[in-house]
Design a protein around this motif. Structure first.
Motif, PDB file in Angstrom:
ATOM      1  N   VAL A  90      -6.305  82.290  86.127  1.00 19.57           N
ATOM      2  CA  VAL A  90      -7.690  82.490  86.565  1.00 19.57           C
ATOM      3  C   VAL A  90      -8.310  83.680  85.856  1.00 19.57           C
ATOM      4  O   VAL A  90      -9.474  83.653  85.433  1.00 19.57           O
ATOM      5  CB  VAL A  90      -7.747  82.674  88.096  1.00 19.57           C
ATOM      6  CG1 VAL A  90      -9.161  83.046  88.526  1.00 19.57           C
ATOM      7  CG2 VAL A  90      -7.313  81.408  88.807  1.00 19.57           C
ATOM      8  N   ALA A  91      -7.533  84.759  85.683  1.00 17.51           N
ATOM      9  CA  ALA A  91      -8.068  85.974  85.072  1.00 17.51           C
ATOM     10  C   ALA A  91      -8.403  85.780  83.602  1.00 17.51           C
ATOM     11  O   ALA A  91      -9.402  86.299  83.099  1.00 17.51           O
ATOM     12  CB  ALA A  91      -7.070  87.119  85.228  1.00 17.51           C
ATOM     13  N   SER A  92      -7.581  84.988  82.909  1.00 18.37           N
ATOM     14  CA  SER A  92      -7.771  84.825  81.465  1.00 18.37           C
ATOM     15  C   SER A  92      -8.560  83.574  81.100  1.00 18.37           C
ATOM     16  O   SER A  92      -9.154  83.496  80.023  1.00 18.37           O
ATOM     17  CB  SER A  92      -6.411  84.774  80.758  1.00 18.37           C
ATOM     18  OG  SER A  92      -5.702  83.611  81.156  1.00 18.37           O
ATOM     19  N   GLY A  93      -8.560  82.572  81.991  1.00 14.20           N
ATOM     20  CA  GLY A  93      -9.211  81.308  81.677  1.00 14.20           C
ATOM     21  C   GLY A  93      -8.497  80.531  80.592  1.00 14.20           C
ATOM     22  O   GLY A  93      -9.074  79.666  79.951  1.00 14.20           O
ATOM     23  N   GLN A  94      -7.205  80.847  80.393  1.00 10.96           N
ATOM     24  CA  GLN A  94      -6.429  80.193  79.356  1.00 10.96           C
ATOM     25  C   GLN A  94      -5.232  79.477  79.960  1.00 10.96           C
ATOM     26  O   GLN A  94      -4.769  79.813  81.054  1.00 10.96           O
ATOM     27  CB  GLN A  94      -5.941  81.221  78.327  1.00 10.96           C
ATOM     28  CG  GLN A  94      -7.065  81.919  77.581  1.00 10.96           C
ATOM     29  CD  GLN A  94      -6.534  82.949  76.588  1.00 10.96           C
ATOM     30  OE1 GLN A  94      -5.357  83.270  76.592  1.00 10.96           O
ATOM     31  NE2 GLN A  94      -7.419  83.455  75.756  1.00 10.96           N
ATOM     32  N   LEU A  95      -4.732  78.483  79.225  1.00 14.47           N
ATOM     33  CA  LEU A  95      -3.526  77.786  79.680  1.00 14.47           C
ATOM     34  C   LEU A  95      -2.354  78.754  79.703  1.00 14.47           C
ATOM     35  O   LEU A  95      -2.211  79.605  78.817  1.00 14.47           O
ATOM     36  CB  LEU A  95      -3.209  76.614  78.756  1.00 14.47           C
ATOM     37  CG  LEU A  95      -4.223  75.465  78.693  1.00 14.47           C
ATOM     38  CD1 LEU A  95      -3.748  74.410  77.694  1.00 14.47           C
ATOM     39  CD2 LEU A  95      -4.416  74.836  80.053  1.00 14.47           C
ATOM     40  N   TYR A  96      -1.503  78.616  80.708  1.00 15.84           N
ATOM     41  CA  TYR A  96      -0.312  79.458  80.801  1.00 15.84           C
ATOM     42  C   TYR A  96       0.534  79.296  79.545  1.00 15.84           C
ATOM     43  O   TYR A  96       1.024  80.251  78.963  1.00 15.84           O
ATOM     44  CB  TYR A  96       0.481  79.063  82.054  1.00 15.84           C
ATOM     45  CG  TYR A  96       1.874  79.630  82.111  1.00 15.84           C
ATOM     46  CD1 TYR A  96       2.088  81.007  82.108  1.00 15.84           C
ATOM     47  CD2 TYR A  96       2.978  78.789  82.170  1.00 15.84           C
ATOM     48  CE1 TYR A  96       3.365  81.526  82.155  1.00 15.84           C
ATOM     49  CE2 TYR A  96       4.266  79.293  82.225  1.00 15.84           C
ATOM     50  CZ  TYR A  96       4.450  80.664  82.213  1.00 15.84           C
ATOM     51  OH  TYR A  96       5.715  81.173  82.258  1.00 15.84           O
ATOM     52  N   LYS A  97       0.708  78.060  79.111  1.00 18.95           N
ATOM     53  CA  LYS A  97       1.332  77.747  77.827  1.00 18.95           C
ATOM     54  C   LYS A  97       0.330  76.895  77.050  1.00 18.95           C
ATOM     55  O   LYS A  97      -0.180  75.915  77.572  1.00 18.95           O
ATOM     56  CB  LYS A  97       2.635  76.965  77.999  1.00 18.95           C
ATOM     57  CG  LYS A  97       3.729  77.721  78.745  1.00 18.95           C
ATOM     58  CD  LYS A  97       4.289  78.855  77.886  1.00 18.95           C
ATOM     59  CE  LYS A  97       5.477  79.510  78.575  1.00 18.95           C
ATOM     60  NZ  LYS A  97       6.025  80.630  77.770  1.00 18.95           N
ATOM     61  N   GLN A  98       0.061  77.286  75.823  1.00 23.52           N
ATOM     62  CA  GLN A  98      -0.945  76.591  75.020  1.00 23.52           C
ATOM     63  C   GLN A  98      -0.359  75.310  74.419  1.00 23.52           C
ATOM     64  O   GLN A  98      -0.403  75.078  73.212  1.00 23.52           O
ATOM     65  CB  GLN A  98      -1.445  77.510  73.910  1.00 23.52           C
ATOM     66  CG  GLN A  98      -2.768  77.103  73.291  1.00 23.52           C
ATOM     67  CD  GLN A  98      -3.967  77.472  74.142  1.00 23.52           C
ATOM     68  OE1 GLN A  98      -3.829  78.120  75.173  1.00 23.52           O
ATOM     69  NE2 GLN A  98      -5.147  77.061  73.748  1.00 23.52           N
ATOM     70  N   SER A  99       0.202  74.468  75.290  1.00 24.22           N
ATOM     71  CA  SER A  99       0.848  73.258  74.789  1.00 24.22           C
ATOM     72  C   SER A  99       0.947  72.219  75.894  1.00 24.22           C
ATOM     73  O   SER A  99       0.805  72.530  77.079  1.00 24.22           O
ATOM     74  CB  SER A  99       2.245  73.578  74.247  1.00 24.22           C
ATOM     75  OG  SER A  99       3.067  74.094  75.277  1.00 24.22           O
ATOM     76  N   VAL A 100       1.197  70.984  75.481  1.00 25.34           N
ATOM     77  CA  VAL A 100       1.442  69.878  76.410  1.00 25.34           C
ATOM     78  C   VAL A 100       2.739  69.210  75.984  1.00 25.34           C
ATOM     79  O   VAL A 100       2.811  68.621  74.897  1.00 25.34           O
ATOM     80  CB  VAL A 100       0.291  68.847  76.394  1.00 25.34           C
ATOM     81  CG1 VAL A 100       0.632  67.657  77.261  1.00 25.34           C
ATOM     82  CG2 VAL A 100      -0.998  69.483  76.864  1.00 25.34           C
ATOM     83  N   PHE A 101       3.782  69.336  76.793  1.00 25.06           N
ATOM     84  CA  PHE A 101       5.084  68.742  76.494  1.00 25.06           C
ATOM     85  C   PHE A 101       5.522  69.042  75.060  1.00 25.06           C
ATOM     86  O   PHE A 101       5.947  68.160  74.315  1.00 25.06           O
ATOM     87  CB  PHE A 101       5.057  67.234  76.749  1.00 25.06           C
ATOM     88  CG  PHE A 101       4.893  66.899  78.211  1.00 25.06           C
ATOM     89  CD1 PHE A 101       5.960  66.973  79.081  1.00 25.06           C
ATOM     90  CD2 PHE A 101       3.650  66.526  78.712  1.00 25.06           C
ATOM     91  CE1 PHE A 101       5.803  66.682  80.425  1.00 25.06           C
ATOM     92  CE2 PHE A 101       3.485  66.248  80.062  1.00 25.06           C
ATOM     93  CZ  PHE A 101       4.580  66.332  80.927  1.00 25.06           C
ATOM     94  N   GLY A 102       5.392  70.312  74.673  1.00 27.08           N
ATOM     95  CA  GLY A 102       5.877  70.753  73.373  1.00 27.08           C
ATOM     96  C   GLY A 102       4.875  70.646  72.240  1.00 27.08           C
ATOM     97  O   GLY A 102       5.137  71.126  71.136  1.00 27.08           O
ATOM     98  N   MET A 103       3.720  70.031  72.459  1.00 32.87           N
ATOM     99  CA  MET A 103       2.716  69.895  71.410  1.00 32.87           C
ATOM    100  C   MET A 103       1.656  70.977  71.578  1.00 32.87           C
ATOM    101  O   MET A 103       1.049  71.109  72.640  1.00 32.87           O
ATOM    102  CB  MET A 103       2.057  68.516  71.464  1.00 32.87           C
ATOM    103  CG  MET A 103       0.958  68.336  70.437  1.00 32.87           C
ATOM    104  SD  MET A 103       0.200  66.699  70.516  1.00 32.87           S
ATOM    105  CE  MET A 103      -0.339  66.656  72.230  1.00 32.87           C
ATOM    106  N   PHE A 104       1.427  71.748  70.511  1.00 30.29           N
ATOM    107  CA  PHE A 104       0.467  72.841  70.578  1.00 30.29           C
ATOM    108  C   PHE A 104      -0.949  72.301  70.747  1.00 30.29           C
ATOM    109  O   PHE A 104      -1.326  71.300  70.137  1.00 30.29           O
ATOM    110  CB  PHE A 104       0.540  73.702  69.318  1.00 30.29           C
ATOM    111  CG  PHE A 104      -0.273  74.965  69.417  1.00 30.29           C
ATOM    112  CD1 PHE A 104       0.229  76.082  70.063  1.00 30.29           C
ATOM    113  CD2 PHE A 104      -1.551  75.039  68.879  1.00 30.29           C
ATOM    114  CE1 PHE A 104      -0.517  77.238  70.174  1.00 30.29           C
ATOM    115  CE2 PHE A 104      -2.309  76.190  68.976  1.00 30.29           C
ATOM    116  CZ  PHE A 104      -1.785  77.294  69.621  1.00 30.29           C
ATOM    117  N   LEU A 105      -1.742  72.969  71.570  1.00 30.03           N
ATOM    118  CA  LEU A 105      -3.124  72.584  71.825  1.00 30.03           C
ATOM    119  C   LEU A 105      -4.087  73.601  71.220  1.00 30.03           C
ATOM    120  O   LEU A 105      -3.935  74.808  71.430  1.00 30.03           O
ATOM    121  CB  LEU A 105      -3.386  72.492  73.330  1.00 30.03           C
ATOM    122  CG  LEU A 105      -3.012  71.216  74.071  1.00 30.03           C
ATOM    123  CD1 LEU A 105      -3.397  71.356  75.531  1.00 30.03           C
ATOM    124  CD2 LEU A 105      -3.686  70.002  73.465  1.00 30.03           C
TER     125      LEU A 105
END
Length: 301
Positions: free
Chosen positions: A86-101
């Motif tokens: 919530v504080a950063s507005g970013q995904l906790y991990k910038q990926s989906v099942f190992g694929m970078f987003l």
């Protein structure tokens, strides 16, 4: 990007997710919808490929979809992760099942030439409905060369510098089946046909007026065609409760239920049905417009 969008719609390589308005539950579900589709592509072994790797794929979302997807982390029982999200507005991990987003600034936007959204453009690009793009690194090619190269002396440093005006070719789908896009709803039959017109081999057959209305945006490889896989066309294979007058549904009742379930691109009469029971049926393409076969699930309303 316009070519990728049109190719994926032309082949119904789409997963429907409304990523502009998501809840914590729908955001979590979106991860698995993307993951399921990726599993299909990763298992794609044909004469032209011996398999694929998750690291060979690139995923991109528009600004709003990326932000909406962060809501999935609020379902976690780790308070610090939820708080940081919530504080950063970013995904906790910038990926989906190992694929970078990647966060892509052009998705979910129209770039109109001669306006503030496209002052530098020579043509208009329509990406308004595209919320996400997932593509293999070798799926598309765009040949380029230089139309003009000029050598100049930099006025500040007196060093020689070279300026070139690039000339790009039409986006070509080399392994186009290793891609998909995210839009809110499955494309309609008319949208699929319109996208197919934008392919070079179809575009050159149009009248000048039609070409102006549907500008060419991509080309397919010689070994590809516009027969659509039923697995892509019929995204919703569980039709839910459907209307059937008898113990088992008729072909017309099945086709109506398929469209009503959200598979808006299907055209009646272009598939056959077999092994029909009160809860399932096998759907087979006519091999001209639709290929392969799938299993449908349903129950009586």
């Amino acid at each position: 990007m316009q070519g990728i969008k049109d190719y994926c719609i032309a082949k119904s390589q789409v997963i429907p997710i409304n990523m502009l308005e998501m809840t914590e539950d729908t955001a979590k579900a979106a991860f698995y919808q993307i993951g399921d589709k990726m599993n299909e592509l990763l298992g794609n072994i044909t004469e032209t490929e011996i398999g694929t790797n998750v690291s060979d794929f690139i995923g991109a979302l528009g600004f709003t979809p990326m932000l909406q997807l962060t809501k999935a982390y609020l379902r976690l029982n780790y308070g610090q992760i939820a708080a940081d999200t919530v504080a950063s507005g970013q995904l906790y991990k910038q990926s989906v099942f190992g694929m970078f987003l990647y966060k892509h600034m052009f998705l979910n936007k129209d770039m109109v030439k001669d306006t503030k959204t496209g002052l530098h453009l020579e043509k208009t690009f329509d990406l308004k409905k595209v919320l996400g793009v997932f593509v293999h690194r070798n799926a598309f090619a765009q040949p380029n060369s230089f139309q003009k190269i000029v050598n100049l002396i930099d006025n500040n440093t007196l060093n020689q510098k070279t300026l070139g005006k690039a000339l790009y070719g039409i986006t070509t789908a080399i392994r186009g089946w290793l891609s998909f896009i995210i839009i809110e709803k499955m494309p309609t039959a008319d949208e699929i046909k319109e996208a197919q017109k934008r392919c070079w081999t179809n575009w050159i057959k149009l009248t000048p007026a039609e070409r102006e209305k549907s500008p060419v945006t991509f080309k397919i490889a010689d070994f590809d065609d516009f027969r659509i896989s039923l697995n892509d066309l019929i995204y919703f294979k569980n039709l839910g409760k459907i209307t059937m007058t008898g113990i088992t549904p008729t072909n017309d009742e099945l086709e109506t239920a398929i469209i009503n379930a959200g598979n808006r691109g299907y055209e009646k009469g272009k598939a056959t049905f077999s092994n029909i029971t009160s809860t399932s049926a096998t759907m087979t393409g006519n091999d001209k417009d639709y290929i392969e076969e799938i299993e449908l699930k349903f129950s009586k309303k």
